[in-house]
Design a protein around this motif. Structure first.
Motif, PDB file in Angstrom:
ATOM      1  N   SER A   1       9.631  52.697  44.805  1.00 34.44           N
ATOM      2  CA  SER A   1      10.408  52.341  43.612  1.00 34.44           C
ATOM      3  C   SER A   1      10.322  53.372  42.486  1.00 34.44           C
ATOM      4  O   SER A   1      11.018  53.240  41.484  1.00 34.44           O
ATOM      5  N   TYR A   2       9.438  54.359  42.610  1.00 36.45           N
ATOM      6  CA  TYR A   2       9.132  55.326  41.551  1.00 36.45           C
ATOM      7  C   TYR A   2       8.431  54.680  40.361  1.00 36.45           C
ATOM      8  O   TYR A   2       8.250  55.316  39.316  1.00 36.45           O
ATOM      9  N   LEU A   3       8.028  53.417  40.509  1.00 41.67           N
ATOM     10  CA  LEU A   3       7.117  52.786  39.553  1.00 41.67           C
ATOM     11  C   LEU A   3       5.703  53.150  39.991  1.00 41.67           C
ATOM     12  O   LEU A   3       5.318  52.922  41.143  1.00 41.67           O
ATOM     13  N   ARG A   4       4.938  53.735  39.085  1.00 42.50           N
ATOM     14  CA  ARG A   4       3.573  54.148  39.403  1.00 42.50           C
ATOM     15  C   ARG A   4       2.593  53.353  38.560  1.00 42.50           C
ATOM     16  O   ARG A   4       2.796  53.182  37.354  1.00 42.50           O
ATOM     17  N   ILE A   5       1.538  52.853  39.182  1.00 46.34           N
ATOM     18  CA  ILE A   5       0.561  52.026  38.471  1.00 46.34           C
ATOM     19  C   ILE A   5      -0.843  52.595  38.658  1.00 46.34           C
ATOM     20  O   ILE A   5      -1.104  53.366  39.580  1.00 46.34           O
ATOM     21  N   TYR A   6      -1.708  52.179  37.741  1.00 45.36           N
ATOM     22  CA  TYR A   6      -3.131  52.435  37.912  1.00 45.36           C
ATOM     23  C   TYR A   6      -3.786  51.137  38.357  1.00 45.36           C
ATOM     24  O   TYR A   6      -3.631  50.099  37.712  1.00 45.36           O
ATOM     25  N   HIS A   7      -4.504  51.186  39.480  1.00 42.66           N
ATOM     26  CA  HIS A   7      -5.199  50.018  40.033  1.00 42.66           C
ATOM     27  C   HIS A   7      -6.664  50.131  39.630  1.00 42.66           C
ATOM     28  O   HIS A   7      -7.420  50.914  40.204  1.00 42.66           O
ATOM     29  N   PRO A   8      -7.113  49.363  38.616  1.00 43.84           N
ATOM     30  CA  PRO A   8      -8.449  49.598  38.049  1.00 43.84           C
ATOM     31  C   PRO A   8      -9.599  49.337  39.010  1.00 43.84           C
ATOM     32  O   PRO A   8     -10.578  50.079  39.016  1.00 43.84           O
ATOM     33  N   SER A   9      -9.517  48.290  39.840  1.00 43.59           N
ATOM     34  CA  SER A   9     -10.654  47.991  40.709  1.00 43.59           C
ATOM     35  C   SER A   9     -10.809  49.018  41.824  1.00 43.59           C
ATOM     36  O   SER A   9     -11.916  49.261  42.311  1.00 43.59           O
ATOM     37  N   LYS A  10      -9.699  49.649  42.219  1.00 39.87           N
ATOM     38  CA  LYS A  10      -9.769  50.700  43.234  1.00 39.87           C
ATOM     39  C   LYS A  10      -9.850  52.087  42.609  1.00 39.87           C
ATOM     40  O   LYS A  10     -10.050  53.078  43.304  1.00 39.87           O
ATOM     41  N   ASN A  11      -9.668  52.136  41.289  1.00 36.08           N
ATOM     42  CA  ASN A  11      -9.759  53.387  40.547  1.00 36.08           C
ATOM     43  C   ASN A  11      -8.814  54.447  41.123  1.00 36.08           C
ATOM     44  O   ASN A  11      -9.178  55.607  41.294  1.00 36.08           O
ATOM     45  N   LYS A  12      -7.577  54.005  41.415  1.00 33.80           N
ATOM     46  CA  LYS A  12      -6.589  54.893  42.011  1.00 33.80           C
ATOM     47  C   LYS A  12      -5.223  54.666  41.388  1.00 33.80           C
ATOM     48  O   LYS A  12      -4.956  53.604  40.814  1.00 33.80           O
ATOM     49  N   PHE A  13      -4.356  55.658  41.555  1.00 34.93           N
ATOM     50  CA  PHE A  13      -2.969  55.560  41.152  1.00 34.93           C
ATOM     51  C   PHE A  13      -2.111  55.356  42.404  1.00 34.93           C
ATOM     52  O   PHE A  13      -2.348  55.990  43.434  1.00 34.93           O
ATOM     53  N   TYR A  14      -1.115  54.476  42.278  1.00 34.83           N
ATOM     54  CA  TYR A  14      -0.262  54.166  43.419  1.00 34.83           C
ATOM     55  C   TYR A  14       1.208  54.153  43.010  1.00 34.83           C
ATOM     56  O   TYR A  14       1.555  53.749  41.899  1.00 34.83           O
ATOM     57  N   MET A  15       2.060  54.546  43.949  1.00 32.78           N
ATOM     58  CA  MET A  15       3.483  54.272  43.857  1.00 32.78           C
ATOM     59  C   MET A  15       3.727  52.876  44.426  1.00 32.78           C
ATOM     60  O   MET A  15       3.149  52.519  45.453  1.00 32.78           O
ATOM     61  N   VAL A  16       4.572  52.106  43.763  1.00 32.41           N
ATOM     62  CA  VAL A  16       4.828  50.724  44.177  1.00 32.41           C
ATOM     63  C   VAL A  16       6.035  50.671  45.101  1.00 32.41           C
ATOM     64  O   VAL A  16       7.095  51.213  44.781  1.00 32.41           O
ATOM     65  N   LYS A  17       5.873  50.003  46.239  1.00 32.15           N
ATOM     66  CA  LYS A  17       6.965  49.807  47.190  1.00 32.15           C
ATOM     67  C   LYS A  17       7.206  48.318  47.359  1.00 32.15           C
ATOM     68  O   LYS A  17       6.281  47.567  47.652  1.00 32.15           O
ATOM     69  N   THR A  18       8.446  47.887  47.154  1.00 36.27           N
ATOM     70  CA  THR A  18       8.797  46.473  47.282  1.00 36.27           C
ATOM     71  C   THR A  18      10.067  46.331  48.115  1.00 36.27           C
ATOM     72  O   THR A  18      10.867  47.270  48.203  1.00 36.27           O
ATOM     73  N   PRO A  19      10.287  45.160  48.721  1.00 38.61           N
ATOM     74  CA  PRO A  19      11.500  44.954  49.516  1.00 38.61           C
ATOM     75  C   PRO A  19      12.752  44.977  48.646  1.00 38.61           C
ATOM     76  O   PRO A  19      12.722  44.593  47.470  1.00 38.61           O
ATOM     77  N   GLN A  20      13.851  45.432  49.217  1.00 40.64           N
ATOM     78  CA  GLN A  20      15.119  45.418  48.496  1.00 40.64           C
ATOM     79  C   GLN A  20      15.489  43.983  48.146  1.00 40.64           C
ATOM     80  O   GLN A  20      15.252  43.061  48.914  1.00 40.64           O
ATOM     81  N   ASP A  21      16.092  43.804  46.968  1.00 44.96           N
ATOM     82  CA  ASP A  21      16.512  42.502  46.446  1.00 44.96           C
ATOM     83  C   ASP A  21      15.338  41.593  46.091  1.00 44.96           C
ATOM     84  O   ASP A  21      15.520  40.392  45.867  1.00 44.96           O
ATOM     85  N   SER A  22      14.127  42.146  46.022  1.00 46.43           N
ATOM     86  CA  SER A  22      12.978  41.367  45.553  1.00 46.43           C
ATOM     87  C   SER A  22      12.836  41.536  44.046  1.00 46.43           C
ATOM     88  O   SER A  22      13.519  42.348  43.419  1.00 46.43           O
ATOM     89  N   PHE A  23      11.945  40.760  43.457  1.00 47.93           N
ATOM     90  CA  PHE A  23      11.639  40.842  42.030  1.00 47.93           C
ATOM     91  C   PHE A  23      10.158  41.152  41.863  1.00 47.93           C
ATOM     92  O   PHE A  23       9.313  40.570  42.543  1.00 47.93           O
ATOM     93  N   ILE A  24       9.840  42.062  40.954  1.00 43.53           N
ATOM     94  CA  ILE A  24       8.459  42.389  40.623  1.00 43.53           C
ATOM     95  C   ILE A  24       8.047  41.577  39.397  1.00 43.53           C
ATOM     96  O   ILE A  24       8.788  41.505  38.412  1.00 43.53           O
ATOM     97  N   VAL A  25       6.886  40.958  39.459  1.00 41.73           N
ATOM     98  CA  VAL A  25       6.297  40.265  38.312  1.00 41.73           C
ATOM     99  C   VAL A  25       5.070  41.057  37.886  1.00 41.73           C
ATOM    100  O   VAL A  25       4.147  41.269  38.669  1.00 41.73           O
TER     101      VAL A  25
END
Length: 398
Positions: free
Chosen positions: A256-280
């Protein structure tokens, strides 16, 4: 920019509607949204949403590149405004916004129910209708997640706070491709020459103003936390501007080109979600209200690599927040949690991602510096905006 990919916890709308299934998934929801999770999840299987998404999202690019006078007339007709400087041809993002007043769904099952038939005669005829219908649907999804969190945490504070507000902000967003920016500069230059010939005042815009820009060439939107309770996002639509008529090119993108920081894993990730889904996604108000049982999401929006610079990104976001007069009760325990959490986050980030570590702690003001006991949501909003984007804000020139 590429990197490790995370696929958030995925649930279906039917999981939220069925009481027994909802009880089964409650713990997974809290794990995804709590201190040890990524701070977001995705919802699939929302009836009617795919059609509305495909109708609404392409309008973001059309509006962004439209003649300013015509665009203003269309926005006024559909009761939309903007929270970015649309006169600036150097902007990286165009945003079209509307305040949504909550309306309970006509049936017991949340979903996108078309209240009016979508018309085909004019490309913008459906703008206001689709905006509201999809926005109300996404508000209902947020309330459904709030109920799940409330059952696990206790107290009913999230749903109650959202219903007390009864409003949200919807934002239709176009992230510009390189071709889009070239077009805007050319059109602005044409208008500048016409104005100069007619003897009118000529305004020159500088790149990097306000919320719409990032000083980093590889970011559409700089690192930040949302400060409401929930942010609900559609899966983005990617369009190619290689041809005269823009083409859907979601198939050539791997995330999705949305990038997050995951604090418990201490890593940065690109977010992948199914088409026509909604992110909360969790916002800082939920972090405060839950005393840290929910964790707000540090995130940014990346631009594609050079080979895909003809790609633009479209999405629709609904920001669920407390009413402006809502007063936060911040105990000593909560403030200690916020202070220690801010320090921990910054220290962890300094020791991780080589691309981002030199910047994030300097451009993201800690939550503990922006909230105090008795502060209203309006005051918190103003202070947050000031510390990010004000004259001396950490991202004022980025």
């Amino acid at each position: 920019m590429e990197g490790e990919i995370v696929e958030p916890y995925q649930l279906s709308l039917s999981d939220l509607v069925d009481r027994k299934r909802c009880q089964l998934i409650s713990r997974n929801v809290m794990e995804a949204l709590g201190p040890n999770g990524p701070g977001l999840l995705c919802i699939t299987g929302v009836l009617g949403s795919a059609l509305l998404r495909r109708k609404l999202l392409p309008m973001a690019r059309k509006l962004a590149l439209l003649d300013p006078d015509k665009r203003n007339r269309i926005l006024k007709e559909h009761q939309l405004g903007s929270d970015v400087p649309l006169k600036n041809p150097e902007r990286l993002v165009s945003s079209f916004a509307m305040h949504l007043n909550y309306q309970p769904p006509p049936s017991s099952q949340p979903g996108c129910v078309l209240g009016a038939k979508l018309e085909e005669e004019d490309e913008f005829n459906n703008l206001g209708v689709a905006f509201k219908e999809l926005g109300f649907c996404m508000m209902e999804l947020g309330l459904s997640i709030a109920r799940v969190c409330d059952r696990e945490i206790g107290g009913g504070f999230l749903e109650g706070t959202l219903l007390d507000s009864c409003t949200a902000k919807g934002r239709l967003i176009h992230y510009h491709s390189a071709a889009d920016n070239s077009f805007l500069r050319e059109e602005a230059e044409k208008r500048r020459r016409r104005r100069k010939q007619s003897g009118k005042l000529v305004v020159n815009y500088r790149n990097g103003t306000g919320l719409s820009a990032s000083r980093h060439f590889n970011l559409w939107q700089q690192w930040h936390y949302d400060y409401g309770i929930f942010t609900i996002l559609t899966h983005p639509l990617f369009l190619s501007s290689h041809s005269h008529s823009c083409q859907d090119c979601n198939l050539i993108t791997t995330h999705s080109y949305l990038r997050i920081y995951h604090p418990s894993k201490n890593k940065f990730y690109m977010v992948k979600t199914p088409q026509d889904s909604f992110i909360v996604q969790i916002g800082e108000s939920a972090d405060i209200l839950s005393q840290g049982k929910l964790r707000s999401t540090l995130h940014c929006v990346c631009r594609p690599e050079k080979l895909l610079e003809h790609i633009s990104r479209q999405t629709f976001a609904v920001f669920l927040q407390p009413k402006w007069s809502h007063s936060f009760s911040v105990s000593e325990y909560t403030m200690e949690h916020l202070r220690s959490d801010s320090l921990q986050r910054q220290q962890q980030i300094l020791d991780t991602d080589e691309v981002s570590k030199a910047d994030i702690h300097r451009i993201v003001p800690p939550l503990s510096s922006r909230i105090r006991d008795g502060m209203t949501f309006a005051e918190f909003s103003r202070e947050t905006t000031k510390q990010y984007y004000g004259g001396s804000g950490l991202q004022s020139n980025r």
